[in-house]
Design an enzyme around this catalytic site. Sequence first.
Site, PDB file in Angstrom:
ATOM      1  N   GLU A 153      41.891  33.761  -1.644  1.00 30.90           N
ATOM      2  CA  GLU A 153      41.170  34.181  -0.469  1.00 30.90           C
ATOM      3  C   GLU A 153      41.183  35.525  -0.070  1.00 30.90           C
ATOM      4  O   GLU A 153      42.218  36.024   0.119  1.00 30.90           O
ATOM      5  CB  GLU A 153      41.612  32.937   0.709  1.00 30.90           C
ATOM      6  CG  GLU A 153      40.567  33.207   1.802  1.00 30.90           C
ATOM      7  CD  GLU A 153      39.236  33.106   1.682  1.00 30.90           C
ATOM      8  OE1 GLU A 153      38.636  31.944   0.992  1.00 30.90           O
ATOM      9  OE2 GLU A 153      38.361  33.869   1.844  1.00 30.90           O
ATOM     10  N   ALA A 254      43.358  56.126  11.336  1.00 28.75           N
ATOM     11  CA  ALA A 254      44.651  56.292  11.586  1.00 28.75           C
ATOM     12  C   ALA A 254      45.081  55.649  12.857  1.00 28.75           C
ATOM     13  O   ALA A 254      44.179  55.295  13.628  1.00 28.75           O
ATOM     14  CB  ALA A 254      44.869  57.998  11.747  1.00 28.75           C
ATOM     15  N   CYS A 262      48.896  38.656   6.719  1.00 37.55           N
ATOM     16  CA  CYS A 262      48.717  39.083   5.227  1.00 37.55           C
ATOM     17  C   CYS A 262      49.478  40.241   4.766  1.00 37.55           C
ATOM     18  O   CYS A 262      50.395  40.187   3.770  1.00 37.55           O
ATOM     19  CB  CYS A 262      47.283  38.977   4.941  1.00 37.55           C
ATOM     20  SG  CYS A 262      46.585  37.135   5.117  1.00 37.55           S
TER      21      CYS A 262
HETATM   22  P1  NAD Z   1      48.520  28.953   8.440  1.00 36.12           P
HETATM   23  O1  NAD Z   1      49.815  29.061   8.903  1.00 36.12           O
HETATM   24  O2  NAD Z   1      47.613  29.435   9.903  1.00 36.12           O
HETATM   25  O3  NAD Z   1      47.914  27.475   8.366  1.00 36.12           O
HETATM   26  C1  NAD Z   1      48.767  26.734   7.393  1.00 36.12           C
HETATM   27  C2  NAD Z   1      48.512  25.165   7.843  1.00 36.12           C
HETATM   28  O4  NAD Z   1      49.044  24.496   6.969  1.00 36.12           O
HETATM   29  C3  NAD Z   1      49.086  24.863   8.971  1.00 36.12           C
HETATM   30  O5  NAD Z   1      48.154  24.313  10.107  1.00 36.12           O
HETATM   31  C4  NAD Z   1      50.149  23.696   8.578  1.00 36.12           C
HETATM   32  O6  NAD Z   1      50.417  22.747   9.412  1.00 36.12           O
HETATM   33  C5  NAD Z   1      49.414  23.215   7.462  1.00 36.12           C
HETATM   34  N1  NAD Z   1      50.536  22.610   6.500  1.00 36.12           N
HETATM   35  C6  NAD Z   1      51.485  23.230   6.004  1.00 36.12           C
HETATM   36  N2  NAD Z   1      52.065  22.380   4.998  1.00 36.12           N
HETATM   37  C7  NAD Z   1      51.215  21.186   4.986  1.00 36.12           C
HETATM   38  C8  NAD Z   1      51.448  19.910   4.090  1.00 36.12           C
HETATM   39  N3  NAD Z   1      52.258  19.881   3.377  1.00 36.12           N
HETATM   40  N4  NAD Z   1      50.276  19.213   4.228  1.00 36.12           N
HETATM   41  C9  NAD Z   1      49.301  19.450   5.117  1.00 36.12           C
HETATM   42  N5  NAD Z   1      49.006  20.447   6.126  1.00 36.12           N
HETATM   43  C10 NAD Z   1      50.282  21.431   5.830  1.00 36.12           C
HETATM   44  O7  NAD Z   1      47.977  29.823   7.357  1.00 36.12           O
HETATM   45  P2  NAD Z   1      46.744  30.619   7.242  1.00 36.12           P
HETATM   46  O8  NAD Z   1      46.664  31.876   7.871  1.00 36.12           O
HETATM   47  O9  NAD Z   1      45.367  29.818   6.976  1.00 36.12           O
HETATM   48  O10 NAD Z   1      46.988  30.977   5.562  1.00 36.12           O
HETATM   49  C11 NAD Z   1      47.043  30.107   4.469  1.00 36.12           C
HETATM   50  C12 NAD Z   1      47.112  30.704   2.998  1.00 36.12           C
HETATM   51  O11 NAD Z   1      45.958  31.586   2.863  1.00 36.12           O
HETATM   52  C13 NAD Z   1      48.405  31.750   3.076  1.00 36.12           C
HETATM   53  O12 NAD Z   1      48.863  31.537   1.629  1.00 36.12           O
HETATM   54  C14 NAD Z   1      47.720  33.181   3.357  1.00 36.12           C
HETATM   55  O13 NAD Z   1      48.617  34.000   2.840  1.00 36.12           O
HETATM   56  C15 NAD Z   1      46.347  33.138   2.672  1.00 36.12           C
HETATM   57  N6  NAD Z   1      45.385  33.756   3.134  1.00 36.12           N
HETATM   58  C16 NAD Z   1      45.433  34.276   4.679  1.00 36.12           C
HETATM   59  C17 NAD Z   1      44.580  34.787   5.338  1.00 36.12           C
HETATM   60  C18 NAD Z   1      44.505  35.132   6.617  1.00 36.12           C
HETATM   61  O14 NAD Z   1      43.577  35.894   7.249  1.00 36.12           O
HETATM   62  N7  NAD Z   1      45.149  34.361   7.724  1.00 36.12           N
HETATM   63  C19 NAD Z   1      43.578  35.619   4.388  1.00 36.12           C
HETATM   64  C20 NAD Z   1      43.470  35.363   3.157  1.00 36.12           C
HETATM   65  C21 NAD Z   1      44.384  34.614   2.520  1.00 36.12           C
END
Ligand code: NAD
Length: 432
Positions: A153, A254, A262
Site C-alpha cells: 500500500e 526542508a 511508515c
Molecule cells: P494500524 O496499527 O493503524 O492498524 C492495524 C489494525 O489491525 C489495528 O486496528 C489492530 O487492532 C488490527 N489487528 C491487529 N492484529 C489483528 C488480528 N489478528 N485480527 C484482526 N485485527 C487485527 O496500522 P496501519 O497504519 O493501518 O498499517 C497497516 C499496515 O499498512 C502496516 O504494515 C503499515 O506499515 C502499512 N502501511 C501503512 C500506511 C499508513 O499511512 N498508515 C501506508 C502504507 C502502508
Amino acid sequence: MGEKIAVIGTGYVGLVSGACLAEIGHRVICADRDQVKINRLQMADMPIYEPGLEQMVRSNMERCRLSFTTSVEEAVRSSDIIFVAVGTPSMESGEVDMSQVRQAAEEIASHMDSYKVIVMKSTVPVGSSRMIERAMRVIAGVDARFDMVSNPEFLREGSAIYDTFHMDRIVIGADNCDAAKRIARIHEPLNAEVLFTDRESAELIKYASNAFLATKISFINEMANVCEKVGANIELVAKGMGMDKRIGMHFLQAGIGYGGSCFPKDTKAQLKIAEHVDYDFKILRSVIEVNQSQRIRFVEKVITALNGTVEGKRIAVMGLAFKPNTDDLRDAPALDIIRMLQQRGAFIRAYDPVAVEHASKLLADVEFYTDPYEAVADADAMVVTTEWESVKNLDCLQIKRLLRSPVIVDGRNVYEVSQMRQWGFRYYSIGR
Ligand code: NAD
C-alpha cells in the site's frame, strides 16, 4: 458484479482500503480484534481522522456494501478475497514485529472453507509472504486451496482517499497469474497502472520507495543546514533543483524531518533486511541519523532564539500530528521535540486541531489547546512543528500581541521571512 472481500485489520490502511473497495462496488467486510473500534465503526463513528472517510463509510454501510465485525472467522467464511492490513510496527531493535501478521494469518488459515486469494497489504520484510504462506498451509491442511499475493500500500495519511482514487501504480506480486489478474481486476475502476512482479520484488518495492523518499527529505535537510552556514536560501535551492525533471519538486521541503507510522519504521526495517544478507546500507543509515539530528538541531535553534536557555520559559508548540490532516502521532517529531524542551526546563502549551485527545495520553505536563490563540497567549515563543492550514493562516499580528516576546521558531517554513521581519518578529526557520 463486485467481489466478496474481507479486510483484516481496520487501522488507517485497512479502513480506508475497505471503504474505497466498497465505494467501487465490492461487498466488503472489515474485521478487527479491537472491540471498541468495531463498536464505533458499526455506528459509523470514525476511530481515526481522515478527510472524507466518514462520509464514504456511512454511505457504503447504508448501501449494505460495507460492514464491520470482530470475527475474523465470519469475515473469512463470507469472502473470496482476503486483504491482510494489520500493523507491522518496529521493535526496539528496528526489526519488524510480525506478530499481528502471524496471528491474522493463523486465524485466516484455520477458517478457510473454500478457495481464497490472500492479499498481503501490510508492509512486510522481503520473503515474509512466502514464509507466512508456508505457515498457513501447515494450519489449513494439504487440501486447502489458496493463493498468496503481495499488494503493498502506498497511500499517505491525510490524503488517503484521494491517493486511493489517484494511485500512481498498483503493485501486484504473485506466483499465480490468475490470482494476480483477479486482484488487478478488482482495482480496475481506479484506472491505475498495474505492475505485475514476483512477490519478493513487490515487498521490496514498498521499502525501496519509502527509503528513497526518506532519503530525499534527509538530503534536503542537510542542504538546508549548509544553506544556513553559507547564507543561501533552501527554498530557492530546492526550487532550482526540483525544476530538473530528473529530480522533481516533491519531498524537497526542508524542515524538522520525517515522522509518522511508515518512514521511521520502514527505513529501520530496510536497514535490518540488508543487515540480514550481510550488506551495510550506508546511505540509509545516514538518512536515519540525519533525521534524528534534525530534531536535535531544531531544539538547539529554539534555545538560541530564547537567548541560550528555555529553563522556565513557556513555549507554544503548534502542531502535534506528524503531518497535517491526520491525528496520527506515531513517531511525530513534535513529541520528541516537546520532550527534549521539557528536559531542558521548558513549560509546554501545545496546539493541535485533531490530535490533542490522543496526545494527552502520550505526553505528561503539557497544557493542550484546540484554539491556537489560546495556546500562544503569554508564551515566550511560538514553535511551529506541523504545517496545519490553521497554523499557516494564523493572524500573526494577533499572535504578536499575545506572545510575551515576539519569537517564532518555524520548523516547517510556513511563513515568509521578510514579512515576519517586517512585522517585528524574531523569526527563525530552516535553511533560510
Ligand atoms: P494500524 O496499527 O493503524 O492498524 C492495524 C489494525 O489491525 C489495528 O486496528 C489492530 O487492532 C488490527 N489487528 C491487529 N492484529 C489483528 C488480528 N489478528 N485480527 C484482526 N485485527 C487485527 O496500522 P496501519 O497504519 O493501518 O498499517 C497497516 C499496515 O499498512 C502496516 O504494515 C503499515 O506499515 C502499512 N502501511 C501503512 C500506511 C499508513 O499511512 N498508515 C501506508 C502504507 C502502508
